[in-house]
Design a protein around this motif. Structure first.
Motif, PDB file in Angstrom:
ATOM      1  N   GLY A 108      37.028  64.972 -72.428  1.00 35.86           N
ATOM      2  CA  GLY A 108      37.032  63.854 -73.092  1.00 35.86           C
ATOM      3  C   GLY A 108      37.402  63.512 -74.471  1.00 35.86           C
ATOM      4  N   GLY A 109      37.139  64.936 -75.121  1.00 36.12           N
ATOM      5  CA  GLY A 109      37.613  64.687 -76.601  1.00 36.12           C
ATOM      6  C   GLY A 109      39.073  64.702 -76.563  1.00 36.12           C
ATOM      7  N   VAL A 110      39.802  65.305 -75.846  1.00 32.33           N
ATOM      8  CA  VAL A 110      41.448  65.432 -75.709  1.00 32.33           C
ATOM      9  C   VAL A 110      41.849  63.858 -75.412  1.00 32.33           C
ATOM     10  N   GLY A 111      40.989  63.265 -74.332  1.00 30.27           N
ATOM     11  CA  GLY A 111      41.532  61.918 -74.198  1.00 30.27           C
ATOM     12  C   GLY A 111      41.055  60.890 -75.029  1.00 30.27           C
ATOM     13  N   TRP A 112      40.102  61.055 -75.689  1.00 30.29           N
ATOM     14  CA  TRP A 112      39.665  60.375 -76.994  1.00 30.29           C
ATOM     15  C   TRP A 112      40.633  60.285 -77.787  1.00 30.29           C
ATOM     16  N   ILE A 113      41.056  61.371 -78.574  1.00 31.46           N
ATOM     17  CA  ILE A 113      42.093  61.437 -79.498  1.00 31.46           C
ATOM     18  C   ILE A 113      43.494  60.641 -79.238  1.00 31.46           C
TER      19      ILE A 113
END
Length: 337
Positions: free
Chosen positions: A116-121
């Protein structure tokens, strides 16, 4: 079509989306077993997903005072509109297959911050690029946005350290879980911007199509539905599973819980798209707030599922740092609007 005119209410809808996107995988945890793997769960998730897409688009696309209704969209749309939205669904589905596998392997409190973090950024950057390519000025404070992104990046690095520490104590390699979650993050980074491209630019900055946001969400769910037999079919083949296993291994509770997972995720998407109808909220911020789901998932994973019970010494401080970094990043990004 229902439209939102109050920016504060639009922000609240996006935060509710964040709760949905950070909570849906509880349904996967509830039914996960040796006889019911994530591949079998994914079929039920899909049925709930498409059902919510249809119902949500009909309700929000017909109510309200706007003449930009679901029926209007279906009459006026062209391939460059629904095609982008469906492509978004396909790209997201590709990532989500890897994501559900990563969750089964690493748990919510690890899989979400990485994937989710990679996708978020990536999603924030992609949606920001769409606004710039459309020739529009960024409607907010860019300095706060970039600072928030730096905190989010630091949070992901902290998560990788936590996962490495945990897997090292179990004498297994963390590579597989990290790779799966990272691949998922790439899909998550791109899908929202693709859906945005299908939307009417008079409603959402960066849009190039003719669709209202909730109609875009409908075709997004159709893209997900059509690609599931391909992506999940490959996953099932690798796991030596057949559709017969799906029909025979589950019970009514198992199927309903899986469908609820799809309902929760797609409800979040509808709420986020309703937020997009507010002209005072840009798509980059809408996506950023909606996809801050790792914070919610970490709470579930740590306090409800006890995923770090018995973790090696020094893990808990790293988890606290990771959570704080995500939270500060979210606040900074919110302020940038």
């Amino acid at each position: 079509m229902v439209t939102i005119t109050n920016a504060t209410f639009a922000l609240i809808l996006c935060l509710l989306c964040c709760v949905c996107w950070g909570s849906w995988s509880n349904s996967q945890k509830l039914v996960s077993s040796d006889k019911w793997s994530f591949e079998l769960f994914y079929w039920d998730f899909t049925w709930g997903f498409i059902l919510t897409g249809i119902i949500g688009s009909v309700i929000f696309g017909t109510l309200g005072s706007s003449t930009h209704t679901l029926l209007y969209d279906l009459q006026q749309m062209d391939f460059t509109s629904w095609g982008w939205a469906m492509l978004g669904g396909i790209v997201w589905n590709f990532g989500n297959i890897f994501f559900t596998a990563a969750l089964a392997l690493a748990g919510m409190a690890i899989g979400f911050p990485i994937g989710g973090g990679v996708g978020w950024i990536g999603g924030i950057l992609f949606n920001y690029a769409l606004i710039m390519l459309a020739g529009d000025a960024y409607p907010g404070n860019e300095t706060w946005l970039w600072i928030g992104l730096l905190f989010a990046i630091a949070a992901i690095i902290s998560c990788g350290l936590v996962y490495s520490k945990i897997t090292k104590s179990k004498a297994i390699t963390p590579t597989k879980g990290i790779v799966m979650a990272s691949i998922a993050g790439v899909g998550f980074a791109l899908f929202y911007g693709l859906v945005v491209k299908s939307l009417d630019p008079t409603i959402v900055a960066g849009g190039t199509g003719t669709l209202a946001p909730t109609t875009g969400a409908l075709f997004f769910s159709v893209g997900m539905l059509l690609s599931t037999p391909i992506f999940n079919g490959i996953a099932m083949k690798k796991a030596n599973l057949t559709f017969k296993d799906y029909l025979e291994s589950g019970n009514t509770r198992t199927h309903l819980v899986g469908m609820i997972g799809g309902v929760i995720w797609m409800t979040g998407m509808m709420l986020s798209q309703l937020g997009n109808t507010c002209t005072d909220l840009n798509a980059a911020i809408s996506y950023a707030l909606s996809n801050a789901s790792p914070l919610v998932a970490m709470i579930w994973g740590i306090f409800v599922w006890k995923e770090f019970k018995g973790a090696p010494k020094g893990t808990i401080p790293l988890i606290a740092i990771m959570f704080i970094l995500f939270l500060v990043g979210l606040v900074m990004i919110t302020l940038s609007n």
